[in-house]
Design a protein around this motif. Structure first.
Motif, short mmCIF file in Angstrom:
data_model
loop_
_atom_site.label_atom_id
_atom_site.label_comp_id
_atom_site.label_asym_id
_atom_site.label_seq_id
_atom_site.Cartn_x
_atom_site.Cartn_y
_atom_site.Cartn_z
N ILE A 42 18.87 -48.01 49.49
CA ILE A 42 19.65 -49.21 49.78
C ILE A 42 19.69 -50.11 48.56
O ILE A 42 18.66 -50.43 47.96
N GLY A 43 20.88 -50.51 48.16
CA GLY A 43 21.06 -51.46 47.07
C GLY A 43 21.58 -52.78 47.61
O GLY A 43 21.49 -53.07 48.80
N SER A 44 22.14 -53.56 46.71
CA SER A 44 22.70 -54.86 47.12
C SER A 44 23.86 -55.18 46.19
O SER A 44 24.03 -54.57 45.13
N CYS A 45 24.67 -56.15 46.61
CA CYS A 45 25.76 -56.61 45.77
C CYS A 45 26.02 -58.08 46.07
O CYS A 45 25.71 -58.57 47.17
N ASP A 46 26.56 -58.77 45.10
CA ASP A 46 26.93 -60.16 45.32
C ASP A 46 28.00 -60.24 46.41
O ASP A 46 28.90 -59.39 46.47
N GLY A 47 27.87 -61.23 47.26
CA GLY A 47 28.85 -61.43 48.30
C GLY A 47 28.49 -60.82 49.64
O GLY A 47 29.18 -61.04 50.64
N GLN A 48 27.42 -60.03 49.70
CA GLN A 48 27.00 -59.45 50.97
C GLN A 48 26.73 -60.55 51.99
O GLN A 48 26.27 -61.63 51.66
N LYS A 49 27.00 -60.24 53.25
CA LYS A 49 26.65 -61.14 54.35
C LYS A 49 25.94 -60.36 55.45
O LYS A 49 26.16 -59.15 55.60
N VAL A 50 25.12 -61.05 56.21
CA VAL A 50 24.52 -60.47 57.40
C VAL A 50 25.30 -60.98 58.60
O VAL A 50 25.39 -62.18 58.82
N VAL A 51 25.89 -60.06 59.35
CA VAL A 51 26.70 -60.40 60.51
C VAL A 51 26.12 -59.70 61.73
O VAL A 51 26.05 -58.47 61.76
N ASP A 52 25.68 -60.47 62.70
CA ASP A 52 25.05 -59.90 63.89
C ASP A 52 23.93 -58.92 63.53
O ASP A 52 23.80 -57.85 64.12
N GLY A 53 23.16 -59.27 62.51
CA GLY A 53 22.01 -58.46 62.13
C GLY A 53 22.31 -57.30 61.21
O GLY A 53 21.39 -56.59 60.79
N GLU A 54 23.59 -57.08 60.88
CA GLU A 54 23.95 -55.96 60.01
C GLU A 54 24.46 -56.46 58.66
O GLU A 54 25.24 -57.42 58.60
N VAL A 55 24.03 -55.81 57.59
CA VAL A 55 24.47 -56.17 56.24
C VAL A 55 25.85 -55.58 55.99
O VAL A 55 26.09 -54.40 56.24
N MET A 56 26.76 -56.42 55.49
CA MET A 56 28.12 -55.98 55.17
C MET A 56 28.47 -56.41 53.75
O MET A 56 28.45 -57.60 53.47
N PRO A 57 28.80 -55.49 52.84
CA PRO A 57 28.71 -54.04 53.04
C PRO A 57 27.29 -53.53 52.85
O PRO A 57 26.50 -54.13 52.13
N LEU A 58 26.97 -52.41 53.49
CA LEU A 58 25.74 -51.70 53.20
C LEU A 58 25.96 -50.97 51.88
O LEU A 58 26.90 -50.19 51.75
N VAL A 59 25.12 -51.25 50.90
CA VAL A 59 25.26 -50.62 49.59
C VAL A 59 24.29 -49.45 49.50
O VAL A 59 23.09 -49.60 49.71
N LEU A 60 24.81 -48.27 49.19
CA LEU A 60 23.99 -47.07 49.04
C LEU A 60 24.11 -46.57 47.60
O LEU A 60 25.21 -46.37 47.09
N GLU A 61 22.95 -46.38 46.97
CA GLU A 61 22.87 -45.92 45.60
C GLU A 61 22.09 -44.60 45.56
O GLU A 61 21.38 -44.28 46.51
N PRO A 62 22.17 -43.84 44.46
CA PRO A 62 21.38 -42.60 44.38
C PRO A 62 19.89 -42.90 44.35
O PRO A 62 19.43 -43.73 43.55
N ALA A 63 19.14 -42.26 45.22
CA ALA A 63 17.69 -42.45 45.25
C ALA A 63 17.04 -41.89 43.99
O ALA A 63 16.05 -42.41 43.49
#
Length: 322
Positions: free
Chosen positions: A11-32
């Motif tokens: 799991i990664g992150s990006c600027d502008g993410q929001k948590v909506v009803d407990g879910e991160v939007m967008p979910l960022v997926l990076e290579p492990a």
């Protein structure tokens, strides 16, 4: 993120993410594993985790794959095909060019224009479940693809306009849209009816339009006016927690030069409702800055999306899936 489980992605992150009803939007997926960021490894991982990945998109509404070596339309097509979702042909006003197999350009209208928030093909009887976007050339400024959790719009509109919303829902909506004969990129809605219906024969175009739930009126200049009615204001889709989606394009088509949106019987919509809805949609919007190689998966049943004005160059490709 209890439902998250993958050895290949982290799991990664990006600027502008929001948590909506407990879910991160967008979910960022990076290579492990940084050594496995190549397209072949990504395609293999998606192919081996189809059900899980599909669940992530439904759960989070938006998933952004970032940090992989997705470089061109061929790579992007391989990623799309790895998910094994059926293709759906785009029907709509946006001028687009076919690039490779299932891959098309996104709207080729002027980058200076804002493409308003919409569910892809919301007016057509059959619309995509997934909209997938790939950034080949990130814009130097602007050009984001903002998206909006559709159920949040319904929630707020019901809070502020409960009687009006239910009245429109009961009566249904009518839309009209005028299209030229042939494509033009001078407008973000410049797709001609010949391309849209894949024919230059007016009778055949009418038959195909009718099959999609449209009526056609022919204009003196050779263009076509499509009429769609009745259409719903909101929709509830299976597997999305009973959320009532704002599944319409009222704001985007109301009172525009090429289009209109009214109640199904032609009654005008309350202007204050339309204006406030426009504000609510922007208030609830989420956006990130495109990076080269990004692939964004949107749940089209759950999200409205648009395009911010941009400086050139910007190259974003798209695939739509059932």
């Amino acid at each position: 993120m209890a439902a998250y489980s993958s050895k290949f992605f982290k799991i990664g992150s990006c600027d502008g993410q929001k948590v909506v009803d407990g879910e991160v939007m967008p979910l960022v997926l990076e290579p492990a594993d940084p050594a496995k960021k190549d397209v072949e490894s990504l395609v293999e991982a998606l192919g081996n985790n189809k059900e899980w990945f599909d669940q992530m998109i439904t759960k989070n509404s938006a998933v952004l794959l970032r940090g992989f070596d997705v470089g061109n339309a061929v790579n992007f097509n391989d990623v799309v095909e790895a998910c094994d979702w059926e293709d759906i042909r785009y029907v709509g006003p946006a001028p687009r060019t076919h690039i490779h197999k299932r891959i098309w350009t996104a709207n080729e209208g002027p980058l200076s224009e804002f493409i308003y928030y919409h569910h892809e093909m919301v007016l057509i009887k059959e619309f995509p479940k997934k909209v997938i976007l790939f950034c080949e050339i990130p814009p130097p400024e602007g050009g984001e693809t903002p998206f909006v959790p559709s159920f949040k719009v319904t929630e707020k509109m019901l809070e502020e306009f409960p009687e009006e919303v239910e009245e429109i829902e009961k009566r249904g909506l009518m839309y009209s849209f005028s299209a030229p004969t042939r494509n033009t990129t001078a407008s973000m809605r410049g797709r001609g009816w010949e391309d849209a219906f894949a024919t230059s024969d007016k009778q055949e175009a009418e038959r195909r339009a009718n099959a999609l739930g449209m009526e056609i009126e022919w204009l003196a200049d050779g263009g076509a006016k499509t009429i769609l009615r009745p259409r719903a204001l909101t929709r509830v889709f299976e597997g999305r927690n009973g959320r009532r989606m704002w599944f319409n394009t009222v704001v985007g088509m109301h009172g525009k030069e090429q289009s209109s949106a009214t109640m199904a019987d032609g009654t005008e919509l309350p202007l204050k409702l339309v204006k406030r809805c426009e504000e609510i949609i922007e208030e609830e919007s989420i956006q990130f800055k495109w990076q080269k190689g990004d692939v964004a998966f949107f749940d089209n049943w759950a999200l409205l999306h648009g395009r911010r004005p941009s400086l050139p160059p910007r190259k974003v490709l798209v695939a739509t899936c059932k």
